[in-house]
Write an enzyme that holds these catalytic residues in place. Structure first.
Site, PDB file in Angstrom:
ATOM      1  N   SER A   1       0.807  -1.215   0.000  1.00  0.00           N
ATOM      2  CA  SER A   1       0.000   0.000   0.000  1.00  0.00           C
ATOM      3  C   SER A   1       0.846   1.274   0.000  1.00  0.00           C
ATOM      4  CB  SER A   1      -0.962  -0.042   1.191  1.00  0.00           C
ATOM      5  OG  SER A   1      -1.960   0.935   1.087  1.00  0.00           O
TER       6      SER A   1
ATOM      7  N   ASP B   1      10.343   5.710  -9.874  1.00  0.00           N
ATOM      8  CA  ASP B   1       9.930   6.389 -11.110  1.00  0.00           C
ATOM      9  C   ASP B   1      10.661   7.714 -11.322  1.00  0.00           C
ATOM     10  OD1 ASP B   1       8.195   4.320 -11.649  1.00  0.00           O
ATOM     11  OD2 ASP B   1       6.463   5.310 -10.724  1.00  0.00           O
TER      12      ASP B   1
ATOM     13  N   LYS C   1      -0.705  -4.307  -3.237  1.00  0.00           N
ATOM     14  CA  LYS C   1      -1.987  -3.734  -2.815  1.00  0.00           C
ATOM     15  C   LYS C   1      -2.116  -2.327  -3.396  1.00  0.00           C
ATOM     16  CE  LYS C   1      -4.695  -2.228   1.167  1.00  0.00           C
ATOM     17  NZ  LYS C   1      -4.758  -0.819   0.720  1.00  0.00           N
TER      18      LYS C   1
END
Length: 711
Positions: free
Chosen positions: A477, A488, A502
């Site tokens: 999560s 990224d 998740k």
């Protein structure tokens, strides 16, 4: 009078069901001593179904196929190991397989409670039989086997078959105790007494099971059928969940447990009232509770633990008085009276922590790496909403830790997010902002397919040096949002194994906001029959944490199912088939949306390729890496085993062989620790002793710093 009240409240329950348009499928009144749902439960179940079908992300209609899943979930949740229920019980339950979903929609929980009640009867029957078997003769020279994992076996077809399984269970428990003793007759007597008390304790706790606990289990069977991350919490569990999210609670600052029907102090939290006033010791027993300076004492011996805790906890600034039997004294001793003023207690061990380790790089230089271990993403929402300037949160704590690490002039920082199951979405965004200047962090798509981009709006960074993030299969999560954003943006190197996967967002909804005014009036009449205490400050009707959105990385890729793939990959003991989102049948699938307009900080791919080569060279020569691979193989082997010998000499030989192998491993790992800068101390296994994953991650960070310096 008591019988009259029971009739009145059962009448109210029938009225509640009638208001939902149905009558109970099963007459629980005919079952002696059966737990029964309250009108609260009927209304909550009906309204939870309404939320699923109208506002949840999946909007799943509760049809026959969902009903069948609810049925299987309920059976698995109460007796997954097939140790209690009989085949005849399962055959009798089958009539409800395709009707449970409709029953929940109508607020009729009678069939689900009937299943639970049959289970409780079988559970007590088995424990009563086990208690009788403690003093039966057991021959440990017979070559027989105890099957401890019966998941793939059939249900018991007869009482004799169930008795045989539990005879072996008792024999195994006694053999375990025997192998830990000295073999004397007096030790054998003590071992039987120990096991007898263990079973009596289990029976006592089982008999205290109340309607709310049954409701919690039943509702979990419903919510898990729709979504693995949607959960209903009764008032007690709701309060505990919210406290864990905040890393704070209001009370006396002690963790309590139950032993032989008496509440006992299990731990004292540093900084809390008990700690400050040195009022209690570990293993002290609390037998009475009174509110305020002059309230009357209530005897809490024999109470359920959550009911006792609800009496002891309370708002900051209020007084609670306790009757305490100090550790070491008999229960018949004169209790001492302890008066405490409740306060806000911070759970520091669940907060971010830091340490600095020195690493010798391949270039022979020593590098200092700061490690910040983060167990979860926490925030005290209540204090935050009150504009409390000192509210506790992950980002505030980590910022302070980074400041201290900069003062110690570390060369790199590692965020250790292993086993971090997530928490606050807001905190994952703000924590990312400590390492990037400004920009989008995560995209959130709601039930109407609207996409909102959540960004870090604060300029500047708290740490701009080399950064590593360690994850494993249980990083989930919010951990995945943070690790994914760092990856990224090219802001740091992600190390470890594939994360949980998740990619859904839950919102906590107080059920009192959902219940209709008509139902509220009905429930008000029933409030005198509350099954268990509602903790002060807890949601009266509990809360549901329901999936209302899905999040995506700035690249547009979902973390759902796939999780985050590390840049430097380590083997994992935890297989994707058994652990993580991909193992959940009701989980949402992976998908992708458009990327956001974000500006990467750097392209780390060439550097990561160099780091991976150096890592692989080290692994080829690393004994710890070999141990890790052996551990993975051993775990897989152990997971496939389902039985154990009950022959004493054979079991002794097996355990001695395992002990010698473990000692060889421990000695080797201890030597490796001693050889590390600042090392030393005993090691027990790769992950818990040497912590090979962390040590090798630090070596990678040393390479990272060296390569940056060279360039």
């Amino acid at each position: 009078m008591e019988n009259m009240l029971k009739k009145v409240f059962f009448g109210l329950f029938v009225v509640a069901i009638a208001a939902c348009g149905s009558t109970p499928r099963v007459n629980l009144d005919a079952e002696a001593g059966a737990l029964q749902p309250t009108p609260h439960h009927a209304v909550i179940a009906k309204d939870v179904v309404g939320l699923f079908e109208s506002v949840s992300y999946k909007k799943v209609p509760l049809n026959d196929s969902i009903s069948s899943i609810i049925f299987d979930n309920l059976i698995a949740s109460i007796d997954k190991g097939k140790n209690y229920l009989m085949q005849a019980d399962i055959d009798g339950f089958e009539q409800y397989r395709n009707t449970l979903a409709g029953d929940f929609r109508n607020g009729d929980l009678s069939a689900a409670y009937h299943i639970f009640n049959v289970y409780m009867k079988r559970y007590l029957d088995r424990l009563d039989y086990a208690l009788d078997q403690v003093d039966a003769p057991h021959d440990f020279t017979i070559d027989e086997v105890y099957v401890y994992n019966r998941e793939k076996a059939g249900w018991f077809v007869s009482e004799a078959e169930a008795n045989e399984q539990w005879r072996k269970r008792v024999k195994y428990d006694l053999l375990n105790l025997k192998l830990s003793g000295d073999g004397s007759d007096s030790a054998a007597v003590k071992q039987r007494e120990t096991l007898r008390n263990r079973y009596k304790n289990l029976i006592s706790m089982a008999k205290k099971t109340d309607s709310n606990e049954a409701f919690q289990v039943i509702m979990a069977a419903l919510t898990d059928a729709i979504d693995p991350h949607t959960s209903y919490f009764n008032p007690y569990f709701a309060q505990r969940f919210n406290e864990e999210m905040a890393n704070t609670f209001e009370g006396i600052g002690a963790r309590l447990t139950m032993e032989n029907e008496v509440v006992k102090v299990a731990d004292i939290i540093v900084g809390g009232p008990v700690y400050r006033e040195k009022a209690l010791n570990i293993d002290d027993r609390i037998i009475g509770v009174a509110q305020g300076e002059d309230g009357e004492f209530e005897d809490i011996i024999g109470w359920k633990l959550d009911h006792a805790v609800a009496k002891i906890k309370g708002p900051k600034g209020t007084v609670v008085r306790l009757k305490v039997i100090p550790v070491g004294q008999e229960l018949t001793a004169e209790p001492k009276i302890v008066s405490l003023t409740r306060d806000k207690v911070v759970i520091e061990e669940e907060s971010a922590k830091r340490e600095v380790k020195e690493v010798i790089g391949d270039d022979g230089k020593t590098y200092r790496v700061g490690i910040i271990s983060l167990p979860k993403f926490y925030i005290d929402f209540e204090a935050y909403r009150r504009n409390d300037p000192n509210y506790k949160s992950t980002t505030r704590d980590v910022r302070l830790l980074l400041d201290s690490l900069k003062q110690e002039e570390v060369d790199a920082v590692v965020m250790d997010l292993r086993f971090n199951g997530g928490g606050s979405l807001q905190e994952s965004i703000e924590l990312t902002g400590l390492f990037i200047d400004k920009g989008p962090v995560v995209q959130v798509r709601d039930t109407r397919n609207r996409v909102e981009v959540n960004s870090d709006e604060d300029g500047g960074v708290a740490w701009d040096g080399p950064l590593g993030v360690i994850i494993n299969r249980f990083s989930a999560s919010a951990s995945e949002i943070f690790a994914g954003a760092i990856q990224d943006y090219g802001r740091g190197v992600v190390l470890g194994s594939q994360s949980y996967g998740k990619g859904t967002v839950q919102s906590a909804i107080d059920m009192s906001r959902v219940i209709s005014p008509t139902d509220r009036l009905l429930l008000k009449a029933q409030s005198a029959n509350k099954d268990g205490a509602v903790p002060v400050g807890a949601p009266q009707f509990g809360q549901i944490n329901i999936t209302l959105a899905k999040f995506y990385r700035v690249t547009g890729s979902s973390t759902q199912h796939r999780g985050v793939e590390p840049d430097i990959v380590f083997p994992s003991m935890y297989s994707a088939e058994k652990y993580g989102e991909s193992s959940e049948p009701s989980a949402l699938p992976w998908d992708q949306i458009s990327a956001t307009d974000y500006a990467p900080v750097a392209d780390l791919k060439p550097l990561i390729a160099e780091l991976a080569k150096k890592h692989e060279v080290r692994m080829e020569k690393s004994p710890a890496y070999k141990f890790l691979l052996e551990d993975i193989e051993l775990v897989a082997k152990q997971e496939s085993e389902t039985s154990v010998t009950l022959h004493e000499d054979k079991l002794k030989k097996e355990r001695e062989a395992n002990r010698l192998k473990s000692k060889t491993r421990t000695d080797a790992l201890e030597q490796m620790r001693i050889n590390l800068p600042g090392g030393g101390g005993a090691a027990t296994n790769v992950e818990e002793g040497l912590d090979f994953i962390q040590e090798e991650s630090l070596a990678v960070m040393a390479d990272y710093v060296a390569l940056l310096n060279k360039k």
